[in-house]
Write a protein that holds these residues in place. Sequence first.
Motif, PDB file in Angstrom:
ATOM      1  N   TYR A 153      -8.807  77.122 -44.315  1.00 12.59           N
ATOM      2  CA  TYR A 153      -8.138  77.510 -45.551  1.00 12.59           C
ATOM      3  C   TYR A 153      -8.162  79.036 -45.637  1.00 12.59           C
ATOM      4  O   TYR A 153      -9.222  79.647 -45.689  1.00 12.59           O
ATOM      5  N   GLN A 192      -3.111  77.565 -40.972  1.00 18.38           N
ATOM      6  CA  GLN A 192      -3.518  77.053 -42.271  1.00 18.38           C
ATOM      7  C   GLN A 192      -3.597  75.526 -42.222  1.00 18.38           C
ATOM      8  O   GLN A 192      -2.647  74.856 -41.841  1.00 18.38           O
ATOM      9  N   THR A 246      -3.526  71.797 -43.435  1.00 17.82           N
ATOM     10  CA  THR A 246      -2.878  71.002 -44.484  1.00 17.82           C
ATOM     11  C   THR A 246      -3.126  69.522 -44.214  1.00 17.82           C
ATOM     12  O   THR A 246      -3.013  69.063 -43.078  1.00 17.82           O
ATOM     13  N   THR A 257      -2.200  65.443 -44.546  1.00 16.20           N
ATOM     14  CA  THR A 257      -0.967  64.645 -44.610  1.00 16.20           C
ATOM     15  C   THR A 257      -1.190  63.340 -45.367  1.00 16.20           C
ATOM     16  O   THR A 257      -0.295  62.510 -45.431  1.00 16.20           O
ATOM     17  N   LEU A 276       2.253  70.980 -51.071  1.00 12.38           N
ATOM     18  CA  LEU A 276       1.696  71.675 -49.911  1.00 12.38           C
ATOM     19  C   LEU A 276       2.305  73.061 -49.755  1.00 12.38           C
ATOM     20  O   LEU A 276       1.604  74.032 -49.441  1.00 12.38           O
ATOM     21  N   ARG A 297      -0.712  75.474 -50.662  1.00 18.48           N
ATOM     22  CA  ARG A 297      -1.437  75.640 -49.409  1.00 18.48           C
ATOM     23  C   ARG A 297      -0.729  76.587 -48.436  1.00 18.48           C
ATOM     24  O   ARG A 297      -1.350  77.479 -47.870  1.00 18.48           O
ATOM     25  N   ILE A 298       0.553  76.402 -48.255  1.00 18.30           N
ATOM     26  CA  ILE A 298       1.247  77.143 -47.201  1.00 18.30           C
ATOM     27  C   ILE A 298       1.649  78.538 -47.658  1.00 18.30           C
ATOM     28  O   ILE A 298       1.247  79.547 -47.061  1.00 18.30           O
ATOM     29  N   VAL A 348       0.904  76.483 -39.159  1.00 19.25           N
ATOM     30  CA  VAL A 348       0.429  75.435 -40.066  1.00 19.25           C
ATOM     31  C   VAL A 348      -0.096  74.282 -39.227  1.00 19.25           C
ATOM     32  O   VAL A 348       0.557  73.858 -38.261  1.00 19.25           O
TER      33      VAL A 348
END
Length: 858
Positions: A438, A460, A462, A464, A552, A556-557, A574
């Motif tokens: 992260y 990064q 993530t 699913t 996301l 996050r992205i 990613v």
Amino acid sequence: MSLLGLVSLGAVPSITIATADGLILAFSLKGEIVGLSVDGVELVTEEAPALWIRDLSRANETGQPNLVDNPGFENGLPGWRQLVNNRLSVQVMQTQAHGGKQALEFTSQSEAPGFAAYAGEPIPVEAGRRYRVSAWWKSKEGYLSTLSGPPPNLCMDLYREPQRVTGLYLQWLDRRGEPLGDPELAVALHTNANNWRLIQREVAAPEEAAQVQVVIAAKLQNETLWADDIRFIASVESEEPVAGTVEQEGKRLIQTAESNDLDIQVTYEAHDDFIAIHGEALNLRTEDRALELGFALPAVAIGWRFWDDAHRSREISRGGYENAISALFDGWLPISLYPYAGIEDGKVGLALALPPDRPQLALLRYEADRGRFEAVFHLGISPQAVKLENKATFDLLIYRFDAEWGFRSVIAKHVELYPRVYNTDLPIYDYRGAEQGYFLTPQAAEIVREHDGQGIYTAQYTPTELGIKVWPSDAPRPTLEEILKAVDELARGGKPGAAEFAQAIRQSAAIDTNGDWILKHVGIFSWDPGNWEATWAANLDPDLAQGFARWLIAWRIDPAFEAAEEIGAHLDGVQLDNFLSTPAIDFRPEALQNAAHTLTYSPHTYKPGVHSGFAMFDYLQFLRGYLDANWGEDRGISVNFWGLGHPNYLAEFIDAFGGEGNTPDGQGISWNPEILDYRRAVAYHKPLLFANQTSELTEEAARRFRALALLYGVWPRQGPHGTGWSPAVNEIFAETAAVVEQYWRAGWEPMTYARADNPDIWVERFGRDPEEGIFLAVHNRAEGPAGFTLNVDVVALGIRAGGPLNITELVSGEAVPFDQIGAVIRIPGLLERWSTVIFSVRASCPSQAHLLESSLRK
């Protein structure tokens, strides 16, 4: 491309198409295949329909008699015999019932898993006939706790190897009532059982079977489960041939037909080295449809070989031949593990293949008893899927391959047809390592900058899947009601993005046919031992409003790339965790409304829905475009490679494939030749990496692990849960990584052009340029030392026969002795058990053009 046009085969007028490399397919004007030849070898002895359909839309409404005695336990337990009971209380109860007044109750009051199984009375069956077995289940806690795992287990091994799980088994019996082997798992119950849930599977009675016993079993851990309305019926849906007409339209053949209230059109087009088939089925009803649609080549291939993978083949004699897995983690819907299948007789090779640039669910198989090589598509149609216009589509390829090289040639041809799917433009191999995490804060962005200076690829992380912390692990196991309350509490606030994540769960959790969110698991896991965690399968369609895909991006992205950009660091990409770890079908109305690809159907209820892999296709396509447009075309997409079958149509979006797992004896459920053969073929030229999570890994297990890593060119590392390793084990991993780095960027090639005279010696090849270097990984699979002679066709590798060669052992750099006879060099050797050696093969005198090209590159 060559189109031969209208000819006459015997007394049957036909239309024929042909590839430039000698594959000819002939149709009658009524849509039957009357000829199939390769290099003049005719494979069709009797004309047969090219297409067939099985309409399963009303499979649960057949009205066929239930052959199970006392299926609802209304008479207590008469008709059911206990096979085993370990720590479970089993009784007939009136407090719960799906139908009637009673149901069978299984109860565990122990933290240790218990297991019980009961068999019904023998039922007469007809060998080869299809039957359906089903039951209804309900959990007191709202979900089943004891069955979880990755796709190699839930989608493959579960149905191959004897395992004690909750579900329905079948004990086949011969005419004397003797068992035909152990009971076989028909279908398992996975997690969801808050409301009465139907599980079902269709099976074909084995050739020797005269009777069958339905076995109901439960594996529980401090929980209560009810079962009711056990059913075993004969299937009545038959395969209906699709006739219609075939006409020439320009350079293509067009087949049109109306069958089973479907308007069908199929296009056949011959290219230089393959035949492309595209079909559409328009639903003429205004109701949901579930269809098996088959395209079949009537090829007589008794005595040929069916290839399961690069190392396994079977001689075709009787019955069916397929390499099947389930398309779902919570039921059995058979699809092929690979996107291609091949049969050959040593001279002629014929392949069926799925294009890898579109999502489809299909089983590729050879049916010896019917003499047909076929693709069976699982198609769903629903008026709710407005974008699909009430129709389903399918695509297929036919091509020939080099029979001498079997499945390896099948793979190579597929890559030749779709090179962009199997290659990446990003310089992934130039990095010195890879890290995920992260990187959302300024402090974390500093780590990215540090990795930039070290040449480490940074991605990064993530998820699913949709996971939440429910409460501390020292509390009792939560019920489903308590888990859902935890989502409500998340929605009420707290950390930034928490309320939005709760909304993403509500909008994107895949929904089963009961309307419940599909649970993957509930438990206490190694990555978070302090909490109970609940995780649901997700639909990542970016068109779902306030859904997981958009969360996301927003939480996050974008924040990670913004943080890195703010300090001048370069975040490389990613990472997607648990890639296709929970393949499921989503029946959410919004999922159907936004579906962009043909639907499939549930094997339990035959209701059409959206497969989560197809939604993943949309997400990856969207993510690739989003990264390119907003953060630059040099950003990568990598995955934690768990899925089976579905990565076949997702590989084009992925730049690197990671993996993880335990290998207590040097192998494991996600680290063994069958899985590695598959992953290597899907990744092809792209990097394969693996994080070993085994605690207390021994030196012997590490060496065996090393041997497979070298064979398949997989870059290894110690995973965060791989604790308690000795310095010797750490050294083995460091040395292995250093060796792999010397050849993996050359690129894996399926056509080795090298074989050993010992079947226990396996060979893989990396590199295609003999002047840059070709690397042969030679592996001993035997339990003891093995001697061999490696025969290498240097001309096939692009080396001039008789030209000077430099062959060395990669690690030591020592010259390897060999002799040469014409185009073949012979390398003798001896390998210890479970060991791998890398031979570097180079042409000694590079051409002047090659030297100039190398100089310019430098």
